[in-house]
Design an enzyme around this catalytic site. Structure first.
Site, PDB file in Angstrom:
ATOM      1  N   ASP A  92      54.033  44.977  42.631  1.00 21.88           N
ATOM      2  CA  ASP A  92      52.759  44.368  42.218  1.00 21.88           C
ATOM      3  C   ASP A  92      53.001  43.032  41.519  1.00 21.88           C
ATOM      4  O   ASP A  92      52.939  42.947  40.306  1.00 21.88           O
ATOM      5  CB  ASP A  92      52.028  45.345  41.291  1.00 21.88           C
ATOM      6  CG  ASP A  92      50.610  44.943  40.989  1.00 21.88           C
ATOM      7  OD1 ASP A  92      50.056  44.125  41.735  1.00 21.88           O
ATOM      8  OD2 ASP A  92      50.051  45.452  40.006  1.00 21.88           O
ATOM      9  N   GLU A 123      45.678  37.146  38.632  1.00 25.39           N
ATOM     10  CA  GLU A 123      44.959  38.312  39.129  1.00 25.39           C
ATOM     11  C   GLU A 123      44.921  39.442  38.117  1.00 25.39           C
ATOM     12  O   GLU A 123      43.935  40.193  38.036  1.00 25.39           O
ATOM     13  CB  GLU A 123      45.595  38.803  40.439  1.00 25.39           C
ATOM     14  CG  GLU A 123      44.820  39.895  41.161  1.00 25.39           C
ATOM     15  CD  GLU A 123      45.144  41.309  40.686  1.00 25.39           C
ATOM     16  OE1 GLU A 123      44.345  42.221  40.953  1.00 25.39           O
ATOM     17  OE2 GLU A 123      46.202  41.495  40.042  1.00 25.39           O
ATOM     18  N   GLU A 124      45.973  39.590  37.334  1.00 22.37           N
ATOM     19  CA  GLU A 124      46.062  40.734  36.418  1.00 22.37           C
ATOM     20  C   GLU A 124      45.130  40.616  35.212  1.00 22.37           C
ATOM     21  O   GLU A 124      44.953  41.587  34.474  1.00 22.37           O
ATOM     22  CB  GLU A 124      47.502  40.894  35.920  1.00 22.37           C
ATOM     23  CG  GLU A 124      48.516  41.253  37.003  1.00 22.37           C
ATOM     24  CD  GLU A 124      48.352  42.662  37.548  1.00 22.37           C
ATOM     25  OE1 GLU A 124      47.404  43.358  37.130  1.00 22.37           O
ATOM     26  OE2 GLU A 124      49.164  43.071  38.397  1.00 22.37           O
TER      27      GLU A 124
END
Length: 339
Positions: A92, A123-124
């Site tokens: 990830d 994104e996180e």
């Protein structure tokens, strides 16, 4: 295998959200040769202070392979066994980046063009990279978004709705609590009531869920707390109106509730020949909002080990992903040409 070496090289660069520049710099340097050899266009796409997306196009992109460069904390470096690669971002999503690059090399070796690689920041946390990219589309008609789905095509993913809850109180000596007002007690009571209310369900995505992610406050054990805070996240499965109304109603008069992030739940299409799944996590897809084309969601690795202290990815899954990504691009290019 090149994909294994690339995965480890990317893992060994700390790119915790907000500090993605080591990976964006690495990719810009190492993709330059591929761009030069194959007549591609490589560019940085600013998404914030010292935060750049990386975009590499070959021809006029009909299909874009995309995933994110940032990781959750804490950073830890790579190691490998005969069958697996370990480290922060292994699944990830640094292994996914490596697999997408290898798939691009495979396609170019077959003289296939009109696709792009897009690697984004943030994104996180806040999808800053996808938000920036959505403002600068390149005409792509299909977006293959990479997240760990065990190499199965996701038919849907839940959304995310995040709040900060802040409570105020009045300081007092803990031996005389009646002289004060505990912010911690007010916060805990509010959280308890929010957790007790049933949440919506969806026939495909399943039930919405709630996680109390952080909680803090107070001064000392013998002091009635004058402040307390919590961060909570709902995984939504549809229209979030009822959840927003729930939080507003139960917070009223007790704590301040501030919405800090929302991304919607999505339903996605299948593609011939690919096994399917449904995932509970949120992605950049809602933020792209179709700007880079119709979305598909697939990637190697399991979300169950992402964000953990033993994050890893199977080497076989990486190799399979290279082939799957290449095949998806071929299929979607053919579909785009036909339509």
């Amino acid at each position: 295998m090149k994909v294994f070496a690339r995965t480890r090289a990317l893992i060994d660069l700390d790119s915790t959200t907000g500090r993605e520049s080591p990976v964006s710099d690495y990719l810009f340097t190492h993709l330059r040769e591929l761009a030069t050899q194959r007549n591609g266009q490589l560019q940085r796409m600013p998404a914030g202070d010292d935060r750049d997306n990386i975009l590499l196009t070959f021809g006029d992109p009909v299909v874009t392979l995309s995933t994110h460069m940032d990781t959750v904390p804490p950073f830890f470096a790579s190691r490998e066994t005969e069958t697996h690669i370990y480290g922060r971002g292994a699944c990830d999503a640094k292994g996914i980046i490596a697999a997408m690059i290898d798939a691009a090399e495979t396609l170019l070796g077959e003289q296939i063009r009109n696709f792009a690689l897009l690697f984004v920041v943030g994104e996180e946390r806040d999808s800053a990279g996808a938000r920036a990219a959505a403002q600068s589309p390149r005409g792509s008609r299909y977006l293959i978004n990479g997240e760990p789905t065990e190499n199965r095509l996701a038919l849907g993913s839940k959304g995310a709705l995040r709040y900060e809850l802040m409570a105020g109180g009045k300081l007092a000596h803990s031996a005389y609590p009646e002289l004060g007002h505990s912010a911690i007690h007010a916060l805990l009571e509010t959280l308890h009531d929010i957790r007790e209310v049933p949440l919506p369900t969806d026939p495909i995505l399943g039930p919405a869920t709630l996680n109390v992610g952080t909680i803090s406050g107070g001064r000392a054990p013998n002091v009635v707390a004058d402040e307390a805070r919590a961060e909570i996240m709902f995984r939504t499965v549809g229209d979030p109106t009822s959840i927003r109304e729930l939080v507003t109603r139960l917070a009223a008069g007790r704590v301040e509730a501030r919405e800090v992030h929302y991304s919607k739940a999505v339903h996605l299409k299948s593609l011939d020949g690919l096994a399917t799944t449904v995932v509970a996590f949120a992605t950049d897809i809602p933020v792209f909002d179709g700007s880079w084309g119709e979305p598909f969601l697939l990637g190697p690795g399991s979300i169950h080990v992402a964000h953990t202290a033993t994050e890893h990815i199977a080497k076989k899954d990486l190799l399979d992903a290279v082939n799957i990504y290449a095949q998806m691009v071929r299929q979607l290019l053919a579909s785009g040409a036909a339509s």
